[in-house]
Motif scaffolding. Structure first.
Motif, PDB file in Angstrom:
ATOM      1  N   ALA A 158      55.309  27.741  -4.056  1.00  0.00           N
ATOM      2  CA  ALA A 158      54.879  28.672  -3.004  1.00  0.00           C
ATOM      3  C   ALA A 158      53.856  27.947  -2.148  1.00  0.00           C
ATOM      4  CB  ALA A 158      54.272  29.927  -3.628  1.00  0.00           C
ATOM      5  N   LEU A 159      54.193  27.733  -0.880  1.00  0.00           N
ATOM      6  CA  LEU A 159      53.319  26.974   0.016  1.00  0.00           C
ATOM      7  C   LEU A 159      52.368  27.922   0.737  1.00  0.00           C
ATOM      8  CD1 LEU A 159      56.044  24.630   1.540  1.00  0.00           C
ATOM      9  CD2 LEU A 159      54.254  23.948  -0.068  1.00  0.00           C
ATOM     10  N   GLY A 160      51.136  27.954   0.306  1.00  0.00           N
ATOM     11  CA  GLY A 160      50.122  28.745   1.000  1.00  0.00           C
ATOM     12  C   GLY A 160      49.998  30.162   0.487  1.00  0.00           C
ATOM     13  N   PRO A 174      42.897  34.526  -4.753  1.00  0.00           N
ATOM     14  CA  PRO A 174      42.879  33.523  -3.680  1.00  0.00           C
ATOM     15  C   PRO A 174      43.691  32.287  -4.062  1.00  0.00           C
ATOM     16  CG  PRO A 174      40.639  34.157  -4.322  1.00  0.00           C
ATOM     17  CD  PRO A 174      41.573  34.722  -5.349  1.00  0.00           C
ATOM     18  N   ILE A 175      44.333  31.695  -3.080  1.00  0.00           N
ATOM     19  CA  ILE A 175      45.196  30.538  -3.343  1.00  0.00           C
ATOM     20  C   ILE A 175      44.399  29.374  -3.942  1.00  0.00           C
ATOM     21  CG2 ILE A 175      44.997  29.657  -0.947  1.00  0.00           C
ATOM     22  CD1 ILE A 175      48.229  29.415  -2.895  1.00  0.00           C
ATOM     23  N   ASN A 176      43.127  29.214  -3.542  1.00  0.00           N
ATOM     24  CA  ASN A 176      42.375  28.051  -4.053  1.00  0.00           C
ATOM     25  C   ASN A 176      42.015  28.191  -5.531  1.00  0.00           C
ATOM     26  OD1 ASN A 176      40.684  30.099  -3.241  1.00  0.00           O
ATOM     27  ND2 ASN A 176      38.945  28.750  -2.931  1.00  0.00           N
ATOM     28  N   THR A 177      42.080  29.424  -6.067  1.00  0.00           N
ATOM     29  CA  THR A 177      41.780  29.559  -7.504  1.00  0.00           C
ATOM     30  C   THR A 177      43.056  29.495  -8.358  1.00  0.00           C
ATOM     31  OG1 THR A 177      41.905  31.964  -7.462  1.00  0.00           O
ATOM     32  CG2 THR A 177      39.740  31.007  -7.063  1.00  0.00           C
ATOM     33  N   ILE A 178      44.200  29.741  -7.744  1.00  0.00           N
ATOM     34  CA  ILE A 178      45.446  29.819  -8.533  1.00  0.00           C
ATOM     35  C   ILE A 178      46.326  28.585  -8.332  1.00  0.00           C
ATOM     36  CG2 ILE A 178      46.805  31.056  -6.757  1.00  0.00           C
ATOM     37  CD1 ILE A 178      46.948  32.118 -10.380  1.00  0.00           C
ATOM     38  N   ARG A 179      46.061  27.792  -7.290  1.00  0.00           N
ATOM     39  CA  ARG A 179      46.965  26.672  -6.991  1.00  0.00           C
ATOM     40  C   ARG A 179      47.060  25.723  -8.199  1.00  0.00           C
ATOM     41  NH1 ARG A 179      43.544  22.836  -7.170  1.00  0.00           N
ATOM     42  NH2 ARG A 179      45.308  21.613  -7.934  1.00  0.00           N
ATOM     43  N   ILE A 191      54.878  27.586  -8.866  1.00  0.00           N
ATOM     44  CA  ILE A 191      53.597  26.876  -8.738  1.00  0.00           C
ATOM     45  C   ILE A 191      53.083  27.067  -7.310  1.00  0.00           C
ATOM     46  CG2 ILE A 191      52.435  24.634  -8.852  1.00  0.00           C
ATOM     47  CD1 ILE A 191      54.397  23.740 -10.889  1.00  0.00           C
ATOM     48  N   PRO A 192      51.942  27.732  -7.154  1.00  0.00           N
ATOM     49  CA  PRO A 192      51.389  27.854  -5.807  1.00  0.00           C
ATOM     50  C   PRO A 192      50.613  26.582  -5.435  1.00  0.00           C
ATOM     51  CG  PRO A 192      50.441  29.476  -7.348  1.00  0.00           C
ATOM     52  CD  PRO A 192      51.152  28.449  -8.155  1.00  0.00           C
ATOM     53  N   THR A 193      50.688  26.213  -4.180  1.00  0.00           N
ATOM     54  CA  THR A 193      49.860  25.098  -3.704  1.00  0.00           C
ATOM     55  C   THR A 193      49.523  25.337  -2.241  1.00  0.00           C
ATOM     56  OG1 THR A 193      49.615  22.694  -3.766  1.00  0.00           O
ATOM     57  CG2 THR A 193      51.726  23.511  -2.954  1.00  0.00           C
ATOM     58  N   ASP A 212      49.262  18.875  -7.883  1.00  0.00           N
ATOM     59  CA  ASP A 212      50.255  19.949  -8.081  1.00  0.00           C
ATOM     60  C   ASP A 212      51.681  19.382  -8.053  1.00  0.00           C
ATOM     61  OD1 ASP A 212      48.032  21.529  -8.031  1.00  0.00           O
ATOM     62  OD2 ASP A 212      48.377  22.337  -6.022  1.00  0.00           O
ATOM     63  N   MET A 213      51.902  18.441  -7.152  1.00  0.00           N
ATOM     64  CA  MET A 213      53.248  17.852  -7.048  1.00  0.00           C
ATOM     65  C   MET A 213      53.569  16.995  -8.275  1.00  0.00           C
ATOM     66  SD  MET A 213      54.766  18.977  -4.391  1.00  0.00           S
ATOM     67  CE  MET A 213      53.901  20.473  -4.698  1.00  0.00           C
ATOM     68  N   LEU A 214      52.536  16.341  -8.828  1.00  0.00           N
ATOM     69  CA  LEU A 214      52.765  15.573 -10.064  1.00  0.00           C
ATOM     70  C   LEU A 214      53.177  16.515 -11.192  1.00  0.00           C
ATOM     71  CD1 LEU A 214      49.863  12.941 -10.155  1.00  0.00           C
ATOM     72  CD2 LEU A 214      52.275  12.561  -9.609  1.00  0.00           C
ATOM     73  N   LYS A 215      52.566  17.711 -11.184  1.00  0.00           N
ATOM     74  CA  LYS A 215      52.923  18.702 -12.204  1.00  0.00           C
ATOM     75  C   LYS A 215      54.393  19.118 -12.026  1.00  0.00           C
ATOM     76  CE  LYS A 215      49.524  21.404 -13.566  1.00  0.00           C
ATOM     77  NZ  LYS A 215      48.522  22.448 -13.551  1.00  0.00           N
TER      78      LYS A 215
END
Ligand code: SF4
Length: 220
Positions: A158-160, A174-179, A191-193, A212-215
């Motif tokens: 999920a982008l954004g 918020p996205i910054n806590t869940i990314r 996976i949100p980023t 996130d992308m490595l994950k």
């Protein structure tokens, strides 16, 4: 007409009324029902989305941006809504954010960008690129859910925040806590980023997206 068909038709008529329609000159229940019924193939779905007027965004769009990529993709990237250049050109993720997304896929996931499927929650541009309203998302969300159902990706990125919030219904997170967190989403992992547009404005956040992308890569 069956009871279910009547309910679907009634729901559509309510949506049309909410958009300002007061009457139909010609009564065409079959055509209306086709829009409400789930499509059986992605191609069919694409055709009905191309003619969609379920929300007010249909009035100002130039192009409907449906989605593109591998129809059997393991990874599906879902953005928020088409931007100005996508609306102008009809091309998904065109411009600098598209280039950045391609780099994320090819340089970190180490797969060709054609291997993934990319789309948006909303299929039409919003005026001044504003955040879509809950009503617009409610009208459009059945399309993305059908795309997910047909492609059946293993991983959804999920982008954004708009994409994450509307896909999951987790509006207070918020996205910054869940990314970077791996979440269950039906049969897939989600996976949100951060969105590539955010990265263009905040290049220092690229390291988080890289992680996130490595994950995602480790789960392929
Ligand atoms: S945003 Fe979605 S629901 Fe609204 S007109 Fe476009 S395709 Fe239809």
């Amino acid at each position: 007409m069956t009871h279910i068909e009547k309910i679907r038709l009634l729901k559509l008529l309510y949506q049309y009324r909410a958009m300002g329609f007061e009457y139909f000159q010609e009564y065409r229940p079959l055509a209306l029902l086709q829009q409400a019924m789930p499509s059986s193939t992605l191609e069919e779905l694409k055709k009905s989305v191309a003619q969609c007027h379920l929300c007010g965004l249909a009035k100002s769009r130039k192009n409907v941006i449906f989605g593109a990529g591998n129809l059997k993709a393991n990874v599906m990237f879902i953005g928020d809504n088409p931007g100005v250049s996508e609306d102008e050109t009809g091309m998904l993720f065109s411009g600098k954010s598209g280039e950045l997304l391609a780099k994320m896929i090819e340089n970190v996931l180490l797969i060709p960008k054609e291997e993934v499927y990319v789309t948006h929650i909303l299929k039409c541009k919003t005026p001044d690129n504003r955040v879509p309203t809950p009503e617009e998302v409610a009208c459009c969300k059945p399309y993305i859910m059908q795309q997910i159902q047909m492609i059946r990706p293993k991983i959804i990125v999920a982008l954004g925040s708009t994409s994450f919030h509307h896909l999951t219904g987790e509006y207070d997170t918020p996205i910054n806590t869940i990314r970077g967190t791996v979440l269950n989403f039906g049969e897939a992992k989600l996976i949100p980023t951060f969105h590539p547009n955010f990265l263009l404005r905040n290049p220092s956040a690229k390291k988080e997206v890289y992680a996130d992308m490595l994950k995602v890569r480790s789960m392929l």
